[in-house]
Design a protein around this motif. Structure first.
Motif, mmCIF file in Angstrom:
data_model
loop_
_atom_site.group_PDB
_atom_site.id
_atom_site.type_symbol
_atom_site.label_atom_id
_atom_site.label_comp_id
_atom_site.label_asym_id
_atom_site.label_seq_id
_atom_site.Cartn_x
_atom_site.Cartn_y
_atom_site.Cartn_z
ATOM 1 N N VAL A 130 0.824 -1.254 0.091
ATOM 2 C CA VAL A 130 0.012 0.066 0.132
ATOM 3 C C VAL A 130 0.730 1.295 0.102
ATOM 4 C CG1 VAL A 130 -0.062 0.225 2.485
ATOM 5 C CG2 VAL A 130 -2.022 1.048 1.124
ATOM 6 N N PHE A 131 2.097 1.205 0.467
ATOM 7 C CA PHE A 131 2.990 2.225 0.237
ATOM 8 C C PHE A 131 3.659 2.609 -0.909
ATOM 9 C CE2 PHE A 131 3.211 0.428 4.632
ATOM 10 C CZ PHE A 131 2.660 1.564 5.236
ATOM 11 N N SER A 132 3.717 1.576 -1.921
ATOM 12 C CA SER A 132 4.519 1.785 -2.875
ATOM 13 C C SER A 132 3.675 1.714 -4.402
ATOM 14 C CB SER A 132 5.639 0.946 -3.133
ATOM 15 O OG SER A 132 5.349 -0.444 -2.810
ATOM 16 N N SER A 133 2.418 1.813 -4.117
ATOM 17 C CA SER A 133 1.415 1.826 -5.409
ATOM 18 C C SER A 133 0.529 2.781 -5.063
ATOM 19 C CB SER A 133 1.173 0.536 -5.568
ATOM 20 O OG SER A 133 0.172 0.137 -4.537
ATOM 21 N N ASN A 134 -0.608 2.729 -5.943
ATOM 22 C CA ASN A 134 -1.665 3.690 -5.688
ATOM 23 C C ASN A 134 -3.023 2.783 -5.273
ATOM 24 O OD1 ASN A 134 -1.069 6.476 -5.892
ATOM 25 N ND2 ASN A 134 -1.654 6.318 -8.419
ATOM 26 N N ILE A 135 -2.719 1.706 -4.676
ATOM 27 C CA ILE A 135 -3.840 0.788 -4.341
ATOM 28 C C ILE A 135 -4.798 1.429 -3.102
ATOM 29 C CG2 ILE A 135 -2.776 -1.227 -5.033
ATOM 30 C CD1 ILE A 135 -2.220 -2.238 -2.262
ATOM 31 N N LYS A 136 -3.999 2.368 -2.520
ATOM 32 C CA LYS A 136 -4.838 2.849 -1.505
ATOM 33 C C LYS A 136 -5.952 3.827 -2.002
ATOM 34 C CE LYS A 136 -1.603 7.079 -1.060
ATOM 35 N NZ LYS A 136 -0.575 6.347 -1.668
ATOM 36 N N MET A 217 -8.913 7.258 9.645
ATOM 37 C CA MET A 217 -7.814 7.718 10.106
ATOM 38 C C MET A 217 -7.312 6.988 11.420
ATOM 39 S SD MET A 217 -8.862 11.728 9.652
ATOM 40 C CE MET A 217 -8.776 12.616 7.987
ATOM 41 N N LYS A 218 -8.062 6.623 12.194
ATOM 42 C CA LYS A 218 -7.681 5.926 13.632
ATOM 43 C C LYS A 218 -6.984 4.516 13.179
ATOM 44 C CE LYS A 218 -9.463 4.190 17.951
ATOM 45 N NZ LYS A 218 -10.686 3.967 18.829
ATOM 46 N N LEU A 219 -7.505 3.957 12.206
ATOM 47 C CA LEU A 219 -6.803 2.591 11.888
ATOM 48 C C LEU A 219 -5.419 2.826 11.325
ATOM 49 C CD1 LEU A 219 -7.322 -0.651 10.873
ATOM 50 C CD2 LEU A 219 -7.740 0.579 8.740
ATOM 51 N N ILE A 220 -5.291 3.883 10.281
ATOM 52 C CA ILE A 220 -3.835 4.280 9.919
ATOM 53 C C ILE A 220 -3.188 4.602 11.243
ATOM 54 C CG2 ILE A 220 -2.706 5.783 8.494
ATOM 55 C CD1 ILE A 220 -5.036 6.090 6.807
ATOM 56 N N GLU A 221 -3.549 5.316 12.121
ATOM 57 C CA GLU A 221 -2.702 5.740 13.379
ATOM 58 C C GLU A 221 -2.223 4.404 13.886
ATOM 59 O OE1 GLU A 221 -3.181 8.716 17.041
ATOM 60 O OE2 GLU A 221 -4.927 7.501 16.321
ATOM 61 N N ARG A 230 2.885 7.046 7.144
ATOM 62 C CA ARG A 230 1.625 7.511 7.511
ATOM 63 C C ARG A 230 1.018 8.581 6.795
ATOM 64 N NH1 ARG A 230 0.249 9.254 13.740
ATOM 65 N NH2 ARG A 230 1.008 6.898 14.065
ATOM 66 N N ASP A 231 1.879 9.473 6.450
ATOM 67 C CA ASP A 231 1.176 10.647 5.630
ATOM 68 C C ASP A 231 0.703 10.201 4.425
ATOM 69 O OD1 ASP A 231 1.963 12.662 7.706
ATOM 70 O OD2 ASP A 231 3.805 13.156 7.085
ATOM 71 N N SER A 232 1.559 9.482 3.803
ATOM 72 C CA SER A 232 0.959 8.839 2.496
ATOM 73 C C SER A 232 -0.260 8.136 2.362
ATOM 74 C CB SER A 232 2.182 7.758 1.958
ATOM 75 O OG SER A 232 2.149 6.553 2.496
ATOM 76 N N LEU A 233 -0.662 7.683 3.580
ATOM 77 C CA LEU A 233 -1.927 6.931 3.724
ATOM 78 C C LEU A 233 -2.977 7.914 4.152
ATOM 79 C CD1 LEU A 233 -1.054 3.477 5.188
ATOM 80 C CD2 LEU A 233 -1.231 4.348 2.744
ATOM 81 N N MET A 234 -2.726 8.982 4.943
ATOM 82 C CA MET A 234 -3.544 9.879 5.420
ATOM 83 C C MET A 234 -4.231 10.659 4.477
ATOM 84 S SD MET A 234 -4.563 9.644 8.754
ATOM 85 C CE MET A 234 -3.862 9.002 10.142
ATOM 86 N N ILE A 235 -3.496 10.807 3.248
ATOM 87 C CA ILE A 235 -4.083 11.510 2.094
ATOM 88 C C ILE A 235 -5.317 11.083 1.638
ATOM 89 C CG2 ILE A 235 -2.828 10.448 0.242
ATOM 90 C CD1 ILE A 235 -3.113 14.162 0.635
ATOM 91 N N ARG A 236 -5.447 9.744 1.871
ATOM 92 C CA ARG A 236 -6.519 9.355 1.230
ATOM 93 C C ARG A 236 -7.863 9.590 1.914
ATOM 94 N NH1 ARG A 236 -11.440 6.600 1.920
ATOM 95 N NH2 ARG A 236 -11.973 5.509 0.035
ATOM 96 N N PRO A 237 -8.051 9.403 3.125
ATOM 97 C CA PRO A 237 -9.378 9.853 4.127
ATOM 98 C C PRO A 237 -9.501 11.453 4.095
ATOM 99 C CG PRO A 237 -7.663 9.071 5.540
ATOM 100 C CD PRO A 237 -7.144 8.587 4.232
ATOM 101 N N PHE A 238 -8.422 12.247 3.921
ATOM 102 C CA PHE A 238 -8.350 13.763 3.953
ATOM 103 C C PHE A 238 -8.965 14.088 2.459
ATOM 104 C CE2 PHE A 238 -5.405 14.346 7.505
ATOM 105 C CZ PHE A 238 -6.364 15.069 8.269
ATOM 106 N N GLY A 276 3.368 16.964 6.328
ATOM 107 C CA GLY A 276 3.778 15.755 5.354
ATOM 108 C C GLY A 276 2.360 15.591 4.279
ATOM 109 N N VAL A 277 1.259 15.586 5.239
ATOM 110 C CA VAL A 277 -0.026 15.430 4.266
ATOM 111 C C VAL A 277 -0.526 16.448 3.520
ATOM 112 C CG1 VAL A 277 -2.341 15.180 4.659
ATOM 113 C CG2 VAL A 277 -1.070 13.835 6.176
ATOM 114 N N SER A 278 -0.115 17.989 4.003
ATOM 115 C CA SER A 278 -0.496 19.266 3.218
ATOM 116 C C SER A 278 0.398 19.004 1.902
ATOM 117 C CB SER A 278 -0.119 20.239 4.204
ATOM 118 O OG SER A 278 -0.219 21.391 3.729
ATOM 119 N N ARG A 279 1.523 19.059 1.903
ATOM 120 C CA ARG A 279 2.388 19.127 0.646
ATOM 121 C C ARG A 279 2.093 18.118 -0.421
ATOM 122 N NH1 ARG A 279 6.639 15.754 0.326
ATOM 123 N NH2 ARG A 279 7.329 14.482 1.975
#
Length: 412
Positions: A130-136, A217-221, A230-238, A276-279
């Motif tokens: 999930v970190f090295s692809s767009n599957i998120k 968000m809680k699951l990712i945390e 974590r930032d790379s995954l948090m972008i999805r719910p945001f 990290g999420v913002s940028r």
């Protein structure tokens, strides 16, 4: 009904073979003849089929959990009753999972009378994560899951969620999986847009979306330490769940609803919003969420009116060598929004004739832009009327995420 008919036909047409499949059909209190049709199908199909009739549960999680508890195969696939398979879908996905020993297999999805995710289907991947692809950005339940993974971790759909339950389940599976595979060279799944407009994600209170974002968000945390991963995954719910609540439609809502949305968003931004999420966002996305975090409804509405009217921001080259987009309140001393929220950090499409450079630094900035973008920005200068991609000068970031695959109601 009548989508269920084509759905089950696509299962019987699978090249995998009836002796390698089972169907567990959960009739979740249907009132349109689905229950009777399922019983007739089970009696006639060469595929072993069990039909479970139950009172309506009010959401997709309950029937999916019932079906999962009854499943006996090495893999499970959650097939929505209004969608259908490509003929070789299961054969190809099972072969991919078996060959690579992966726990989750994604088969290419296309939309029928609706949109579908695209960015994760650029090429097939034997093994990724999930970190090295767009599957998120595809978190629907329509994936092939190794059942042993789900059993070992006691994974079930959260029945307290009425939307976004499959995003939670699938993200957890990605994070726990020993590898994920992607079948991108064959259309495995047809995601159908219903002509009656009945989709669970288009109904229900806006509060359900905040519930969904909060849970994800809680699951990712819980599973990923603070930092860039974590930032790379948090972008999805945001981006996919929270930000749409603060789109131009916000302008039409009552003062009470606006205030409530800001109250619901505040603890999420306090806990999970980071640089990290913002940028990783486009300027208007980052700017809106910053204003939500600051409780600046007045400034937010100015930005939303700008977007609603489809206005184009001017592009400024700063003396710091960065590129800025002139959305409302850029360098407005009274508003006090820091410049960094207007800085380009990912791809942005803007007409080049809106670029304005400070005279004293123009040459230096153009040189810097050419180093980072080469011929693309040279075309910007020579053909200014053409829309171009304006990248950041000093920062590199992943491309803007695609539209997510929407979770759907399980009808049978």
């Amino acid at each position: 009904m009548p989508y269920l008919v084509d759905c089950l036909k696509s299962v019987e047409a699978q090249t995998l073979g009836a002796d390698r499949m089972e169907i567990v059909a959960v009739d979740d209190g249907s009132t349109d003849g689905t229950g009777a049709y399922l019983d007739e199908f089970a009696a006639a199909s060469p595929i072993p089929t069990r039909v479970i009739h139950q009172e309506n549960s009010g959401g997709p999680s309950g029937p999916r959990n019932v079906g999962l508890a009854e499943a006996r195969g090495r893999y499970v696939f959650f097939l929505d009753a209004d969608d259908y398979f490509g003929p070789e879908a299961l054969e190809r996905m099972v072969a991919m999972g078996d060959r690579n020993g992966t726990d989750v297999v994604l088969g290419k999805v296309v939309g029928v009378n609706r949109g579908a995710p695209k960015s994760m289907w650029r090429r097939s991947l034997d093994r990724t994560d999930v970190f090295s692809s767009n599957i998120k950005f595809t978190l629907s339940a329509q994936k092939l899951f190794r059942r042993e993974l789900l059993v070992r971790h006691g994974m079930r759909f959260d029945e307290s969620l009425k939307t976004g339950e499959d995003a939670l389940f699938t993200m957890e599976a990605y994070l726990r999986a020993d590898g994920v595979s992607v079948v991108a060279d064959y259309v495995c799944y047809h995601l159908v847009g219903r002509t009656d407009g009945v989709h669970v994600t288009k109904s229900g209170s806006y509060t359900l979306r905040f519930d969904s974002a909060r849970a994800l968000m809680k699951l990712i945390e819980e599973h990923v330490p603070a930092g860039s991963r974590r930032d790379s995954l948090m972008i999805r719910p945001f981006l996919i769940t929270l930000l749409p609540q603060f789109g131009p439609g916000f302008l039409k809502q009552s003062a009470e609803v606006r205030r409530h949305k800001l109250e619901l968003a505040e603890p999420l931004l306090d806990a999970y919003w980071s640089e990290g999420v913002s940028r990783r966002m486009k300027v208007h996305e980052r700017l809106r969420l910053h204003l939500v975090a600051e409780g600046r409804e007045d400034l937010l509405c100015d930005v939303l009116e700008f977007l609603r009217d489809k206005r184009t921001p001017e592009v400024f080259g700063g003396r710091d060598g960065r590129t800025y987009l002139g959305y409302p309140h850029f360098r407005d001393g009274d508003a006090g929004v820091p410049d960094r929220y207007y800085a380009v950090t990912t791809k942005e499409m803007v007409p080049a004739d809106r670029i304005q450079w400070p005279t004293s630094s123009r040459a230096r900035i153009v040189r810097g832009l050419r180093r980072s973008a080469g011929a693309v920005l040279r075309r910007t200068v020579r053909r200014p009327a053409r829309p171009v991609s304006v990248p950041a000068v000093r920062a590199a970031a992943p491309p803007a995420p695609p539209v997510d695959e929407a979770p759907k109601q399980l009808a049978a």
